[in-house]
Design an enzyme around this catalytic site. Structure first.
Site, PDB file in Angstrom:
ATOM      1  N   CYS A  58       0.827  -1.206   0.000  1.00 54.08           N
ATOM      2  CA  CYS A  58       0.000   0.000   0.000  1.00 54.08           C
ATOM      3  C   CYS A  58       0.861   1.256   0.000  1.00 54.08           C
ATOM      4  CB  CYS A  58      -0.935  -0.012   1.207  1.00 54.08           C
ATOM      5  SG  CYS A  58      -1.920   1.493   1.336  1.00 54.08           S
ATOM      6  N   CYS A  62      -0.446   4.087   2.152  1.00 57.37           N
ATOM      7  CA  CYS A  62      -0.265   3.907   3.606  1.00 57.37           C
ATOM      8  C   CYS A  62       1.188   4.150   4.013  1.00 57.37           C
ATOM      9  CB  CYS A  62      -0.625   2.477   4.025  1.00 57.37           C
ATOM     10  SG  CYS A  62      -2.103   1.825   3.271  1.00 57.37           S
ATOM     11  N   ASP A  63       2.130   3.669   3.214  1.00 52.18           N
ATOM     12  CA  ASP A  63       3.515   3.567   3.688  1.00 52.18           C
ATOM     13  C   ASP A  63       4.525   4.454   2.966  1.00 52.18           C
ATOM     14  OD1 ASP A  63       2.639   1.639   5.468  1.00 52.18           O
ATOM     15  OD2 ASP A  63       2.876   0.023   4.010  1.00 52.18           O
TER      16      ASP A  63
END
Ligand code: NAP
Length: 307
Positions: free
Chosen positions: A131, A134-135
């Site tokens: 992701c 997300c990261d």
């Protein structure tokens, strides 16, 4: 006892909830392990009709959720561990909770596919990610890689170039599955470097608990090389979340649910919508459309079979 239980709260599940809610069926939505589905972890969505400037995936999904709640949909968190579709009411188990429902809509979506390497599994969350949204932030100023040759890989690589100093796009073929516009955009990005045709043989260094290099093998020359990177983003497609339905509903060879006459499965009263039954279109708007179909099919079914 519920009239309609909806498994999954992505685009398909939430659209089904909006329609079932407006039909006064008071649907119950079980969020699943990835609430909001894939839109919740994407960036700008430019092709959902009605948003000429585009809309962020998480905003789009949040709007749909509010819209479903406005029409009486209820939400519970939990991952489905078992289903009994033998007779109505259907019994749906999520951990310690058992729900009964007169009609069921499965909109459980699909989950990111992994390469299948031992090191990849051990380093998930420690430099390996599925992701970018997300990261990505963790890799400011670092050199990282994205694996894959589809639209997801191009989108993630472009997004990650906002943070990373360099993004390698690692793909097993010289040809790309990505659409022309996404590929052109990626090729025009100076921070991106394409490495093809290579497969990932390993990711190091598990013993140090973080990503240090990728071991790549050229599929034409068989030459093995080492690429130093701090992070690896896997963007090689998805697997449908249908394990609990094995042996209970018809699936194709890749595990996607088979539907007929709209959203119907082989069990009367059980309907499927979105990526869980679609390995071809896989778009937010098609997922929404099929969620709408499933809710209408469930409503008609309950009219004819109130029991
Ligand atoms: P995809 O189109 O199925 O592409 C998957 C890519 O991963 C392919 O290039 C494939 O290689 C590669 N791959 C698969 N298994 C692999 C393995 N074991 N090892 C190495 N490489 C592997 O998946 P996607 O990119 O996630 O896209 C899915 C759908 O969502 C598509 O319809 C796409 O258009 C859509 N999408 C749209 C947008 C957008 O419009 N903003 C963004 C993202 C996704 P091969 O080509 O060699 O098979």
């Amino acid at each position: 006892m519920n009239n309609v239980l909806i498994i999954g709260s992505g685009c398909a599940g939430l659209t089904a909830a909006i329609y079932a809610g407006r039909a006064n069926l008071k649907p119950l939505v079980i969020d699943g392990h990835e609430p909001g589905g894939q839109l919740a972890i994407t960036t700008m969505v430019e092709n959902f009709p009605g948003f000429p400037e585009g809309i962020l995936g998480p905003d789009l999904i949040e709007n749909m959720r509010k819209q479903a709640q406005k029409f009486g949909a209820e939400f519970k968190s939990g991952s489905i561990t078992d289903v009994d579709l033998g007779k109505r009411p259907f019994k749906i188990t999520a951990g310690n909770e058992v729900y009964e429902t007169r009609a069921l809509i499965i909109a459980a979506g699909a989950t990111a596919r992994l390469l299948g390497l031992e090191s990849e599994r051990k380093l998930i969350g420690y430099g390996v990610s599925t992701c970018a949204t997300c990261d990505g932030y963790f890799f400011r100023g670092k050199e990282i890689a994205v694996v894959g040759g589809g639209d997801s890989a191009m989108e993630e690589a472009n997004f990650l170039s906002r943070f990373a100093s360099k993004v390698y796009v690692i793909h097993r073929r010289n040809e790309f599955r990505a659409s022309r516009i996404m590929l052109d955009r990626a090729r025009a990005n100076e921070k991106l470097q394409f490495i093809t045709p290579v497969v990932v043989e390993d990711i190091t260094d598990v013993s140090k608990g973080g990503v240090e290099t990728m071991i790549l093998r050229n599929t034409q020359s068989n030459e093995v090389s080492t690429l130093p990177v701090s992070g690896v983003f896997i963007a090689i497609g998805h697997v449908p979340n249908t394990r609990v339905f094995r042996g209970k509903l018809d699936m194709d060879e890749n595990g996607y649910l088979i539907t007929h006459h709209g959203s119907r499965t082989k069990v009367p009263g059980v309907f499927a919508a979105g990526d869980v039954q679609d390995h071809f279109y896989k778009q937010a708007v098609t997922a929404a459309g099929s969620g709408c179909m499933a809710a209408i099919d469930a409503e008609k079914f309950l009219e004819a079979n109130p029991g």
